[in-house]
Design a protein around this motif. Structure first.
Motif, PDB file in Angstrom:
ATOM      1  N   SER A   1      35.366  40.114  42.703  1.00  0.00           N
ATOM      2  CA  SER A   1      35.950  40.174  41.358  1.00  0.00           C
ATOM      3  C   SER A   1      37.168  41.109  41.302  1.00  0.00           C
ATOM      4  O   SER A   1      37.984  41.002  40.387  1.00  0.00           O
ATOM      5  CB  SER A   1      34.891  40.584  40.331  1.00  0.00           C
ATOM      6  N   LEU A   2      37.299  41.995  42.299  1.00  0.00           N
ATOM      7  CA  LEU A   2      38.486  42.860  42.338  1.00  0.00           C
ATOM      8  C   LEU A   2      39.766  42.037  42.490  1.00  0.00           C
ATOM      9  O   LEU A   2      40.846  42.463  42.095  1.00  0.00           O
ATOM     10  CB  LEU A   2      38.423  43.816  43.543  1.00  0.00           C
ATOM     11  N   PHE A   3      39.617  40.860  43.105  1.00  0.00           N
ATOM     12  CA  PHE A   3      40.797  40.051  43.427  1.00  0.00           C
ATOM     13  C   PHE A   3      41.110  39.016  42.368  1.00  0.00           C
ATOM     14  O   PHE A   3      42.080  38.289  42.485  1.00  0.00           O
ATOM     15  CB  PHE A   3      40.588  39.360  44.791  1.00  0.00           C
ATOM     16  N   GLU A   4      40.241  38.938  41.360  1.00  0.00           N
ATOM     17  CA  GLU A   4      40.476  37.975  40.288  1.00  0.00           C
ATOM     18  C   GLU A   4      41.353  38.618  39.237  1.00  0.00           C
ATOM     19  O   GLU A   4      41.039  39.700  38.748  1.00  0.00           O
ATOM     20  CB  GLU A   4      39.132  37.529  39.678  1.00  0.00           C
ATOM     21  N   LYS A   5      42.448  37.941  38.920  1.00  0.00           N
ATOM     22  CA  LYS A   5      43.375  38.550  37.964  1.00  0.00           C
ATOM     23  C   LYS A   5      42.994  38.201  36.533  1.00  0.00           C
ATOM     24  O   LYS A   5      42.341  37.224  36.298  1.00  0.00           O
ATOM     25  CB  LYS A   5      44.784  38.070  38.253  1.00  0.00           C
TER      26      LYS A   5
END
Lengths: 213, 26
Positions: free
Chosen positions: B22-26
């Protein structure tokens, strides 16, 4: 001299040279620079100070800064390598490196062990696992009676705690995850392979003139 | 899936707090 460079430059404490970080991790220089784009976005989401606070980290995971979560807290603490209460770029890259598909399996095993060793005793102890299980049930709004939780713990410790001393050491953990490889799934982030595609703007902010493969 | 048949770590690893993608979901 320098009169065109009037834009204030944000300081990023702990930001190492991307070339050095790439040489010490599974990332290429371009991937380190792409990670920096992600880092900039997370570290400026609440306070634009060039560092990721716990609040910013949780916001990035849950998209909701009000959410407190024992697991996100634990990951944050492990990423906060220098124990400063914040994550700098160097911590961020070196910690995410363990989650790279090409990272060493042993590093993933050790990181996952530390993740579940909530109280840093060098062992994963039954009360810690119970605490995490209860937190998971609360988070997922799943209800299980205490005797069911104890049954799950009995089974888990029967399988993992080989010398039956009530706690799991790193040797036991290594054996347990080798027999249950799905437990290490959370330790690999396929996104890290495509990080330059996800954050293409790194190209415009690159300080590296020429990248030698 | 009946949770009682799973080991505790399998269950715990399903926490959203451990899902770093989820860190990579903008």
């Amino acid at each position: 001299m320098g009169c065109f460079n009037s834009k204030p430059t944000r300081q990023y404490p702990g930001k190492e040279d991307p070339v050095i970080l790439a040489s010490q991790t599974a990332f290429t220089v371009s991937e380190v620079e792409a990670l920096f784009e992600l880092f900039k976005s997370i570290s400026s989401s609440v306070v634009d100070d060039g560092l990721i606070s716990k609040e910013e980290f949780q916001l990035a995971i849950f998209k909701n800064k009000k959410k407190e979560n024992i697991f996100a807290n634990r990951i944050f603490d492990l990423f906060d390598v220098k124990r400063k209460g914040v994550i700098d770029f160097d911590d961020f890259v070196r910690s995410l490196n363990v989650f790279h598909p090409n990272a060493a399996l042993e590093d993933k095993i050790e990181f996952s062990f530390r993740l579940y060793d909530l109280h840093n005793t060098g062992f994963i102890e039954r009360p810690e696992v119970k605490q995490m299980l209860i937190a998971l049930l609360f988070e997922s709004e799943m209800k299980l009676a205490d005797d069911v939780i104890e049954t799950i713990l009995d089974k888990t410790f029967l399988d993992a705690d080989l010398n039956q001393d009530g706690k799991i050491d790193i040797v036991e953990w290594r054996k347990f995850v080798s027999e249950n490889p799905s437990l290490l799934k959370i330790m690999t982030l396929p996104y890290l392979r495509d990080i330059t595609t996800s954050f293409p703007s790194f190209v415009f902010n690159s300080n590296v003139d020429e990248i030698v493969a | 899936v009946a949770p009682v048949t799973m080991n505790a770590f399998e269950l715990i690893s399903k926490s959203q707090g451990l899902n770093l993608s989820s860190l990579f979901e903008k």
